[in-house]
Design an enzyme around this catalytic site. Structure first.
Site, PDB file in Angstrom:
ATOM      1  N   ALA A  29     -73.500  62.149 -35.741  1.00 44.43           N
ATOM      2  CA  ALA A  29     -72.396  61.601 -36.542  1.00 44.43           C
ATOM      3  C   ALA A  29     -72.320  60.086 -36.290  1.00 44.43           C
ATOM      4  O   ALA A  29     -71.277  59.542 -35.920  1.00 44.43           O
ATOM      5  CB  ALA A  29     -71.073  62.297 -36.226  1.00 44.43           C
ATOM      6  N   GLY A  33     -71.032  51.797 -33.886  1.00 43.37           N
ATOM      7  CA  GLY A  33     -71.027  51.727 -32.420  1.00 43.37           C
ATOM      8  C   GLY A  33     -72.340  52.235 -31.852  1.00 43.37           C
ATOM      9  O   GLY A  33     -72.948  51.607 -30.971  1.00 43.37           O
ATOM     10  N   HIS A  34     -72.796  53.371 -32.376  1.00 40.35           N
ATOM     11  CA  HIS A  34     -74.097  53.895 -31.922  1.00 40.35           C
ATOM     12  C   HIS A  34     -75.223  52.916 -32.276  1.00 40.35           C
ATOM     13  O   HIS A  34     -76.160  52.725 -31.492  1.00 40.35           O
ATOM     14  CB  HIS A  34     -74.407  55.230 -32.604  1.00 40.35           C
ATOM     15  CG  HIS A  34     -73.425  56.326 -32.307  1.00 40.35           C
ATOM     16  ND1 HIS A  34     -72.539  56.800 -33.236  1.00 40.35           N
ATOM     17  CD2 HIS A  34     -73.201  57.045 -31.182  1.00 40.35           C
ATOM     18  CE1 HIS A  34     -71.816  57.776 -32.700  1.00 40.35           C
ATOM     19  NE2 HIS A  34     -72.194  57.950 -31.458  1.00 40.35           N
ATOM     20  N   GLN A  58     -70.582  70.160 -22.309  1.00 41.47           N
ATOM     21  CA  GLN A  58     -69.611  69.102 -22.006  1.00 41.47           C
ATOM     22  C   GLN A  58     -68.324  69.253 -22.790  1.00 41.47           C
ATOM     23  O   GLN A  58     -67.437  68.400 -22.700  1.00 41.47           O
ATOM     24  CB  GLN A  58     -70.221  67.711 -22.170  1.00 41.47           C
ATOM     25  CG  GLN A  58     -70.464  67.257 -23.584  1.00 41.47           C
ATOM     26  CD  GLN A  58     -71.211  65.930 -23.586  1.00 41.47           C
ATOM     27  OE1 GLN A  58     -72.364  65.843 -23.189  1.00 41.47           O
ATOM     28  NE2 GLN A  58     -70.543  64.871 -24.015  1.00 41.47           N
ATOM     29  N   SER A 182     -65.300  55.677 -33.505  1.00 45.30           N
ATOM     30  CA  SER A 182     -65.526  56.980 -32.883  1.00 45.30           C
ATOM     31  C   SER A 182     -65.812  58.003 -33.971  1.00 45.30           C
ATOM     32  O   SER A 182     -65.251  57.928 -35.075  1.00 45.30           O
ATOM     33  CB  SER A 182     -64.281  57.405 -32.101  1.00 45.30           C
ATOM     34  OG  SER A 182     -64.361  58.788 -31.802  1.00 45.30           O
TER      35      SER A 182
HETATM   36  P1  AMP Z   1     -71.278  60.053 -28.634  1.00 44.97           P
HETATM   37  O1  AMP Z   1     -72.210  60.350 -29.752  1.00 44.97           O
HETATM   38  O2  AMP Z   1     -69.852  59.918 -29.051  1.00 44.97           O
HETATM   39  O3  AMP Z   1     -71.484  60.935 -27.439  1.00 44.97           O
HETATM   40  O4  AMP Z   1     -71.657  58.588 -28.141  1.00 44.97           O
HETATM   41  C1  AMP Z   1     -72.979  58.261 -27.827  1.00 44.97           C
HETATM   42  C2  AMP Z   1     -73.000  56.896 -27.193  1.00 44.97           C
HETATM   43  O5  AMP Z   1     -72.446  55.937 -28.091  1.00 44.97           O
HETATM   44  C3  AMP Z   1     -72.151  56.832 -25.915  1.00 44.97           C
HETATM   45  O6  AMP Z   1     -72.830  56.037 -24.952  1.00 44.97           O
HETATM   46  C4  AMP Z   1     -70.897  56.161 -26.392  1.00 44.97           C
HETATM   47  O7  AMP Z   1     -70.203  55.458 -25.378  1.00 44.97           O
HETATM   48  C5  AMP Z   1     -71.440  55.201 -27.436  1.00 44.97           C
HETATM   49  N1  AMP Z   1     -70.392  54.794 -28.362  1.00 44.97           N
HETATM   50  C6  AMP Z   1     -69.576  55.614 -29.078  1.00 44.97           C
HETATM   51  N2  AMP Z   1     -68.690  54.879 -29.776  1.00 44.97           N
HETATM   52  C7  AMP Z   1     -68.953  53.576 -29.498  1.00 44.97           C
HETATM   53  C8  AMP Z   1     -68.383  52.328 -29.915  1.00 44.97           C
HETATM   54  N3  AMP Z   1     -67.358  52.268 -30.748  1.00 44.97           N
HETATM   55  N4  AMP Z   1     -68.932  51.198 -29.415  1.00 44.97           N
HETATM   56  C9  AMP Z   1     -69.967  51.235 -28.550  1.00 44.97           C
HETATM   57  N5  AMP Z   1     -70.552  52.364 -28.132  1.00 44.97           N
HETATM   58  C10 AMP Z   1     -70.050  53.516 -28.595  1.00 44.97           C
END
Ligand code: AMP
Length: 271
Positions: A29, A33-34, A58, A182
């Protein structure tokens, strides 16, 4: 861009290219940020591998794994456009062999905050991140500062288990109004979405006051969020690395707050 769906294909793809790899672990998704993690990965290493794995271990017992957003086709298109070299899409069975009995349990920074709110979350996260690191053998692994506690748990694990790689923290990417990006933001109603930036605003305001020595700003910030309609799980000043009691070392202001059914996480430095 190569897409690997089993360990044999992953290892063959890694072996097919000379030079170092940078790993970007995600649960899919994908948003900007990713993509910032992918961009930073490219700066560090000639080869970039992103993993997409919605890790069942998790999710705490009260959390809805089935509701987690999934968009494999969209994610692959974004990674391809960002010049990602390899995508690792393991199945649950590939990650957790039948009869498995091995988990990674990091104490210290995983106690409290998300660790208290989501029992088993960091154990599941550390286990899967450790497996990803062993599967890929990267020189760099990228994590967002958005999940500050997660970043500290990963750093602790990598140091303690001597993983031969560098953990790179990437600053939080925000919407123009300040809301931290997010995957879960899509579940906010229009009214909640309009309220949501107040979390980051309150964090910044409180951080400035705390840096100026006004410790009462912590309670004021929490009250302001509650008055603003947030359910506050925590709003806390912590040691940036250990997540313990703040002392002489750098500190971080962490928050988790709910709007309706959506939990928002955010954090800022206190300088
Ligand atoms: P997730 O897919 O939510 O598990 O996130 C995967 C990676 O992307 C993790 O290292 C998160 O910290 C990072 N991440 C998610 N949202 C952001 C954001 N807004 N800015 C920077 N990194 C992000």
């Amino acid at each position: 861009m190569i897409v690997a769906q089993d360990l044999g294909a992953l290892r063959a793809a890694i072996a097919s290219r000379p030079g170092a790899w940078a790993l970007v672990p995600t649960m899919g998704a994908l948003h900007a940020g990713h993509m910032a993690l992918v961009t930073e990965a490219h700066r560090r290493a000639p080869n970039v591998v992103a993993s997409i794995f919605v890790n069942p271990t998790q999710f705490a017992a009260n959390e809805d794994l089935a509701r987690y957003p999934r968009d494999e086709a969209g994610d692959l298109a974004k990674l391809e456009a960002a010049g990602c070299d390899l995508v690792w899409l393991p199945s649950v069975a590939a990650m957790y062999p039948p009869g498995d009995r091995t988990f990674i349990d990091v104490s210290g920074p995983s106690a409290g905050y998300e660790g208290a709110m989501r029992p088993g979350h960091f154990r599941g996260m550390a286990t899967v991140v450790g497996k990803l690191m062993l599967q890929v053998g990267p020189s760099f692994a990228m994590f967002g500062e958005k999940d500050w506690q997660q970043l500290q748990v990963v750093r602790r694990m990598v140091a303690d288990l001597h993983f031969p790689l560098e953990v790179v923290g990437v600053p939080t990417v925000r919407e123009p109004d300040g809301l931290a990006m997010s995957s879960r933001n899509r579940f906010l109603s229009p009214a909640e979405r309009a309220q949501a930036p107040y979390l980051a605003e309150t964090l910044w305001r409180t951080a400035v006051a705390l840096a100026g020595g006004r410790m009462e700003a912590l309670a004021e910030g929490q009250a302001a969020l509650q008055d603003g309609g947030f359910g506050v799980d925590y709003f806390a000043l912590v040691d940036s690395t250990s997540l313990g009691v703040p002392g002489d070392r750098p500190t971080r202001l962490l928050a988790a707050a709910r709007l309706g059914s959506v939990r928002l996480l955010d954090n800022v430095p206190v300088e």
